[in-house]
Design a protein around this motif. Sequence first.
Motif, short mmCIF file in Angstrom:
data_model
loop_
_atom_site.label_atom_id
_atom_site.label_comp_id
_atom_site.label_asym_id
_atom_site.label_seq_id
_atom_site.Cartn_x
_atom_site.Cartn_y
_atom_site.Cartn_z
N ILE A 373 -13.36 7.05 11.81
CA ILE A 373 -12.68 6.28 10.49
C ILE A 373 -11.75 6.74 9.69
CG2 ILE A 373 -13.31 4.93 8.33
CD1 ILE A 373 -15.97 4.45 9.71
N PHE A 374 -10.71 6.40 9.30
CA PHE A 374 -9.82 6.77 8.37
C PHE A 374 -10.09 6.04 6.97
CE2 PHE A 374 -5.93 5.91 5.97
CZ PHE A 374 -5.54 7.15 5.63
N ILE A 375 -10.18 6.96 6.00
CA ILE A 375 -10.27 6.28 4.65
C ILE A 375 -9.11 6.85 3.69
CG2 ILE A 375 -12.88 5.96 4.59
CD1 ILE A 375 -13.04 8.53 2.81
N ASN A 376 -8.82 5.89 2.64
CA ASN A 376 -7.56 6.15 1.90
C ASN A 376 -8.34 5.74 0.60
OD1 ASN A 376 -5.35 6.53 0.29
ND2 ASN A 376 -4.02 6.00 2.10
N THR A 400 -7.55 1.21 0.78
CA THR A 400 -7.21 0.41 -0.57
C THR A 400 -6.07 -0.34 -0.30
OG1 THR A 400 -6.05 2.40 -1.27
CG2 THR A 400 -8.47 1.91 -2.17
N LYS A 401 -6.01 -1.56 -0.71
CA LYS A 401 -4.87 -2.46 -0.49
C LYS A 401 -3.61 -2.12 -1.28
CE LYS A 401 -6.22 -6.85 -0.14
NZ LYS A 401 -6.60 -8.03 -0.78
N TYR A 415 -10.22 -2.74 7.56
CA TYR A 415 -10.54 -3.24 6.53
C TYR A 415 -9.74 -2.73 5.32
CZ TYR A 415 -14.78 -4.23 9.41
OH TYR A 415 -15.58 -4.40 10.42
N LEU A 416 -9.38 -3.74 4.58
CA LEU A 416 -8.68 -3.34 3.24
C LEU A 416 -9.51 -3.85 2.14
CD1 LEU A 416 -5.16 -5.28 4.07
CD2 LEU A 416 -5.85 -2.89 4.26
N CYS A 417 -9.66 -2.97 1.00
CA CYS A 417 -10.41 -3.05 0.10
C CYS A 417 -9.48 -3.10 -1.29
CB CYS A 417 -11.30 -1.79 -0.05
SG CYS A 417 -12.50 -1.75 1.40
#
Length: 474
Positions: A373-376, A400-401, A415-417
Amino acid sequence: MDPVVVFGAGTGGKIVKWMLNDFGIPVRAFTDNGKDKWGTILDGIPVIPPDSLYDDESRIVIASTWESEIRKQLTEMGLKDRVVEKEVFMYQYLEQSAGVYSDLSGYPIDSSKKPTFLFGTDLGLYQGGVESWTYTVADELRKRGYGIKILTNQTSQPAPERFQNDTYYLNMRGREYCSGLRDTVHVIMENAPCVVIDSWQSMTMLAAAIVKRQNQVAVRQLIEIVHNNLPRLFGIVKKFEAEINACMGVSRDINRSLVEEYQMAPEKVHYKESPVKYDAGIGRDYMSDESQPLRIGYAARLSKSQKRADLLPELMDRLMERKVHFRMQIAGSGALRDMIQNHITEKGYAQFVSLTGYIPREEMNRFWSSQDIFINLSEYEGTSLSMLEAMGNGCVPIVTKVAGCEEFVAEDMGYLCEIGDLDAMAEKIAYLDRHREKLGQMGQKACESARRKCSVEAYVDHLLGLTAEGREKG
């Protein structure tokens, strides 16, 4: 000249003061929201509280990474109409510079010569997305037989070895701004005819505009690359629109803002997905075995501004609360490193989270191929090159969006948050922890999409098509 107050009593504020002083603009004071700075002296002038701005009619120039918040604050104070972008003064200097640089008009240029590509990286070479973009495009242009030069700040870290002999270290962010500007103009003329590709809308852009006004044979094209969706960058591109041949936002969101909100001529605004150099030889697998930890990767500058790395400890806590079986690797360096490490130590997270420090760009494909998973957590971006690198290596993005994400992250691949919604992000990670079979399905789609869209060759083809030489060949 009416005096100015600079909002931001830090390094950026001093740099803006030096520039304004060199333009003949007096700076009356600094102001800042940090109460500990009030009453102190910075670079010879006082730091005053924001409430003191009511005392006179001084213009206000924002020089802070918290530009959006400060602009909102000044609007609420009823001072919005007194805010002036420093770029207005840069343009005023351009308008008044004809006599200073009149000798450029008679400078002999061999117009039959193949142009050299000059890359403006005014903030320095610190292994961020702008630098990665620059090296990727420069490598491909060099492969096609073009000369390459990089213009950067004299306080920058050294360029990679392959560019060391082609990098100029100039006074782009120090005292004696006009002296640095003249040196930059000289470098442009020394490498003429050239195509200037500027990535930060600052001194390189102003120098190229000065040269173009005096000697259009010297600068065949000035191409601005807008890497972030910051109003300040949009404003200066619009201000210098007549001097700019083409502008490329790194996301469609950026281009939409330039055309719809800032009324830039649509024919000058262009788009091609950012180029990413992938390693075709690296294989990968996914942690489908639920007895093994889900692998989460993060790679960005460890700062609060823009990247919001200050939220990483809170995200760790939320994952622990949900009993997610994970291992997080955080690649990068910055001011928040110690804070993050202290949180890991205090909470006993060492077996779950590790700080790897800075990883060279050429090793990032291997880093991402070992993550699931990649998170930003960013609050703004142009388009995150780290995200594109990770997706191209099969990571599932949970981000994040911000600008650029929606055109790359479809529902079946990530997924966009909402910005700051750590609970939503933690829930998505927890879901993938419980449904490991989704990792390979989504990751493969992310990989195929990113590699298809982010071709280096196709990007440089598009870029060359914006130049006179490219149009003639076409």
